[in-house]
Scaffold this active site. Structure first.
Site, PDB file in Angstrom:
ATOM      1  N   HIS A   1       4.538   0.298   0.391  1.00 45.99           N
ATOM      2  CA  HIS A   1       5.453  -0.527   1.185  1.00 45.99           C
ATOM      3  C   HIS A   1       4.597  -1.437   1.941  1.00 45.99           C
ATOM      4  O   HIS A   1       3.238  -1.342   1.767  1.00 45.99           O
ATOM      5  CB  HIS A   1       5.984   0.389   2.295  1.00 45.99           C
ATOM      6  CG  HIS A   1       5.054   1.438   3.245  1.00 45.99           C
ATOM      7  ND1 HIS A   1       4.564   2.469   2.690  1.00 45.99           N
ATOM      8  CD2 HIS A   1       4.626   0.969   4.307  1.00 45.99           C
ATOM      9  CE1 HIS A   1       3.555   2.787   3.452  1.00 45.99           C
ATOM     10  NE2 HIS A   1       3.808   2.180   4.670  1.00 45.99           N
TER      11      HIS A   1
ATOM     12  N   HIS B   1       0.790  -1.194   0.024  1.00 48.91           N
ATOM     13  CA  HIS B   1      -0.046  -0.091   0.086  1.00 48.91           C
ATOM     14  C   HIS B   1       0.797   1.296   0.000  1.00 48.91           C
ATOM     15  O   HIS B   1       1.878   1.139   0.324  1.00 48.91           O
ATOM     16  CB  HIS B   1      -0.662   0.018   1.321  1.00 48.91           C
ATOM     17  CG  HIS B   1      -0.088   0.447   2.526  1.00 48.91           C
ATOM     18  ND1 HIS B   1       0.625  -0.826   2.938  1.00 48.91           N
ATOM     19  CD2 HIS B   1      -0.014   1.288   3.339  1.00 48.91           C
ATOM     20  CE1 HIS B   1       1.250  -0.243   4.237  1.00 48.91           C
ATOM     21  NE2 HIS B   1       0.744   0.937   4.552  1.00 48.91           N
TER      22      HIS B   1
ATOM     23  N   ASP C   1       0.248   5.269   1.993  1.00 44.00           N
ATOM     24  CA  ASP C   1      -0.510   5.416   2.995  1.00 44.00           C
ATOM     25  C   ASP C   1      -1.793   6.241   2.831  1.00 44.00           C
ATOM     26  O   ASP C   1      -1.405   7.025   1.984  1.00 44.00           O
ATOM     27  CB  ASP C   1       0.267   6.148   4.055  1.00 44.00           C
ATOM     28  CG  ASP C   1       1.354   5.305   4.835  1.00 44.00           C
ATOM     29  OD1 ASP C   1       0.864   3.952   4.872  1.00 44.00           O
ATOM     30  OD2 ASP C   1       2.352   5.571   5.075  1.00 44.00           O
TER      31      ASP C   1
ATOM     32  N   ARG D   1       5.329   6.164  14.688  1.00 46.30           N
ATOM     33  CA  ARG D   1       5.347   7.007  13.194  1.00 46.30           C
ATOM     34  C   ARG D   1       4.419   8.049  13.256  1.00 46.30           C
ATOM     35  O   ARG D   1       3.519   8.475  13.973  1.00 46.30           O
ATOM     36  CB  ARG D   1       4.394   5.770  12.414  1.00 46.30           C
ATOM     37  CG  ARG D   1       4.393   6.137  11.154  1.00 46.30           C
ATOM     38  CD  ARG D   1       3.347   5.285  10.183  1.00 46.30           C
ATOM     39  NE  ARG D   1       2.037   6.032  10.453  1.00 46.30           N
ATOM     40  CZ  ARG D   1       1.047   5.414   9.868  1.00 46.30           C
ATOM     41  NH1 ARG D   1       1.214   4.321   9.053  1.00 46.30           N
ATOM     42  NH2 ARG D   1      -0.277   5.837  10.328  1.00 46.30           N
TER      43      ARG D   1
HETATM   44  C1  SIN Z   1       2.989   1.424   7.800  1.00 43.34           C
HETATM   45  O1  SIN Z   1       2.358   0.853   7.128  1.00 43.34           O
HETATM   46  O2  SIN Z   1       2.795   2.801   8.117  1.00 43.34           O
HETATM   47  C2  SIN Z   1       3.564   0.419   9.107  1.00 43.34           C
HETATM   48  C3  SIN Z   1       5.152   0.124   8.516  1.00 43.34           C
HETATM   49  C4  SIN Z   1       5.718  -0.678   9.422  1.00 43.34           C
HETATM   50  O3  SIN Z   1       5.206  -0.983  10.533  1.00 43.34           O
HETATM   51  O4  SIN Z   1       6.476  -1.229   9.011  1.00 43.34           O
END
Ligand code: SIN
Length: 277
Positions: A253, A102, A104, A267
């Site tokens: 990612h 995906h 974000d 995050r």
């Molecule tokens: C995310 O998709 O923002 C999380 C990525 C992660 O935890 O590695």
């Protein structure tokens, strides 16, 4: 002497990813050093730092150099003081956030510019994250396909996410969170680099505007498979003190859901703008 002189940028894979060494982010980032870091992000799309000791305030301050931190509506906040910092904490007993390819929140009219993800605790093994370059994915398509896609738009919403996480402890879904579709170009132009990037993903993209179900489904499926080619990727193994910063406008990612020990991350997402052709 500016700390920018000690910074080294090592490319990790041909299409995407670089590791930055020679800087202690907790000691502060002057304008010259920030310029080098920003340039590396624009060139490599995701950048990594290791052995950092930044605390939440320092992470927020670094995020603010890149843009405006986004209020985190769906995920647990890191603490009362940090409503723009999410806590991603899992020991393998819950569905891992982001464990599907995906970009974000492309369901937003203005999807995030990017994110800063700091690892407090890493599993001994597992929990890696993979990023893929959507510049490389676009550029590797044949010219007729690129021309065909260039004029298309797609609808994005969060209905897949709602289904995937509904009732799970990790998300704080509330009644205001109904899926409102956003329409974006299938290929957009990065506002800083001017490069074209594919902008559809399996988590949020629902359909291509103006096509029948079967046309839209098969074209999107072809693009998702294409985007997953390993040549477009870089894979990062987390340790405590690792920081990744990614540009959400030209990457996807996937957080691997393959661990059963504590993984604890902070995050911060950055506000973005409307994707344009
Ligand atoms: C995310 O998709 O923002 C999380 C990525 C992660 O935890 O590695």
């Amino acid at each position: 002497m500016s700390i920018s002189n000690s910074i080294r940028v090592e490319q990790l894979a041909p299409a995407i990813g670089a590791e930055i060494t020679g800087i202690d982010l907790a000691a502060g980032v002057d304008d010259a050093a920030f310029g080098r870091i920003h340039d590396a992000l624009m060139a490599h799309q995701v950048i990594f730092f290791r052995d950092q000791t930044i605390n939440p305030d320092q992470q927020m301050a670094l995020a603010e150099r890149f843009g405006k931190p986004l209020y985190s509506k769906k995920l647990k906040h890191y603490g009362d003081k940090y409503d723009s910092m999410s806590l991603l904490e899992n020991d393998g007993s819950k569905v891992a956030v982001g464990s599907i390819w995906h970009a974000d929140n492309t369901d937003f009219e203005e999807p995030p510019l990017g994110s800063l993800l700091f690892c407090e605790v890493a599993p001994r093994v597992g929990g890696d994250t993979i990023w893929a370059s959507m510049y490389a994915a676009y550029e590797a398509l044949s010219e007729p396909t690129r021309n065909f896609l260039d004029g298309l738009s797609a609808l994005h919403d969060n209905s897949n996410v709602q289904r995937r996480y509904a009732g799970k402890e990790i998300l704080k879904m509330d009644g205001t969170d109904v899926a409102m579709p956003a329409e974006h170009p299938v290929v957009h132009r990065h506002p800083v680099t001017g490069r074209k990037a594919l902008f559809v993903n399996a988590n949020y993209t629902q359909r291509i505007v103006g096509m029948s179900d079967i046309e839209s489904r098969h074209i999107l499926q072809m693009l998702y498979e294409h985007c997953q080619r390993p040549e477009f990727q870089v894979r990062f193994r987390w340790h405590s003190g690792s920081l990744a910063i990614w540009d959400n406008r030209c990457t996807q990612h996937h957080a691997l859901d393959d661990y059963n020990e504590l993984r604890r991350m902070r995050r911060v997402q950055l506000a973005g703008s409307k994707p344009m052709r």
